[in-house]
Design an enzyme around this catalytic site. Sequence first.
Site, PDB file in Angstrom:
ATOM      1  N   GLY A   1       0.808  -1.050  -0.058  1.00 22.66           N
ATOM      2  CA  GLY A   1       0.166  -0.005  -0.091  1.00 22.66           C
ATOM      3  C   GLY A   1       0.733   1.092  -0.008  1.00 22.66           C
TER       4      GLY A   1
ATOM      5  N   GLY B   1       0.650  -4.937   1.199  1.00 17.15           N
ATOM      6  CA  GLY B   1      -0.607  -4.903   0.211  1.00 17.15           C
ATOM      7  C   GLY B   1      -0.599  -5.840  -0.900  1.00 17.15           C
TER       8      GLY B   1
ATOM      9  CD  GLU C   1       3.003  -5.297   6.406  1.00 14.29           C
ATOM     10  OE1 GLU C   1       2.472  -5.159   5.179  1.00 14.29           O
ATOM     11  OE2 GLU C   1       3.629  -6.087   6.759  1.00 14.29           O
TER      12      GLU C   1
ATOM     13  CG  ASP D   1      -2.106  -4.051   6.768  1.00 13.00           C
ATOM     14  OD1 ASP D   1      -1.050  -4.382   6.404  1.00 13.00           O
ATOM     15  OD2 ASP D   1      -2.852  -2.984   6.490  1.00 13.00           O
TER      16      ASP D   1
END
Length: 348
Positions: free
Chosen positions: A65, A116, A139, A147
């Site tokens: 992301g 992502g 992350e 996530d």
Amino acid sequence: MDNVLFSMNENGVATITLNQPKSINALTHDMLAAIREKLLAWEQDDMICIIILKGAGPKGFCAGGDIKALYQAREQHPDALQAAKQFFTVEYQTDKLVAQYSKPIIACLDGIVMGGGVGLSYGASHRIVTERTKWAMPEMNIGFFPDVGAAYFLNKAPGYIGRYLALTATILGAADVLYIKGADHFIPSDRLPELFSQIEATNWHHRNKEDALQGLLQSKAIYPETDGELAILQPTIDKHFSYYTIEEIVESLAADPSEFAVKTRATLLSKSPVSLKVTLEQLIRGEEKTLEACLQTDLLLARNFMRHNDFFEGVRSVLIDKDQNPQYEYKQLASVSKELVNEFFEKS
């Protein structure tokens, strides 16, 4: 829209191409919203039989992301929480849609596949890795947490490997991605053009799509050229990462003089103490949860991390100033209380 391309042909093959090669196809809110909208439409379209999901450019499928954009939004607008919530909401909705999709989705995980990018492709029905694949949930490097449903799919990895990958942000090659069930087929990158040409040239209407597609993929697949390391390391990883606190994991590693243990302990201690403790708790809580439940928790955690200064300091040090020297507010594991960790899982 130019940053994600959609196409379809008369044989029932539709293609989604992430088209931001300069950023290794980093996902924006608009890209994810467009992908979700198109997938919903194609699911209802009887002319669409199979979907190919790939990235443009030579570097990889997707680097994750666009976290840098969230950081910059906060710099421009002190209260950027709503924009961040919108981004994570549509991201997780799209990931869930891919995982529950009723038609075959072939994800091409060639090159870099991180964060992502893993979330978008993990739920695809047919996932291809190549000798160029570099797969990771990185992350932890920016003071965030893994996530996109990671508490669901990392817990599917053998033993406690999922905890190890989440907490260390280790980058995997193709063989190890196959070992943790993050992919289905190893196909050398030089075979991909022919594979996709054959898929596009095949009329998929009125045929057993699953059997025919599986046969075509297997005809191109081989064993990875390079052996993985996780199968060999698993007993050691299980020994150290079976504990339920970061302190116990670090202590266990400290008692092991092996090169792996020394390196892994140093890696853990270089990460944000808050991220380490929240992530371990996230994985423990996610052990028996569905993907949907894990994504709901992710949305709550993401919102709370967006309120947390250590996250923005991590992003600054890695993605903005690139000095690799984050000055976290919580510098020691002992500074992060159980109460603080629990706050990340509470609605606010």
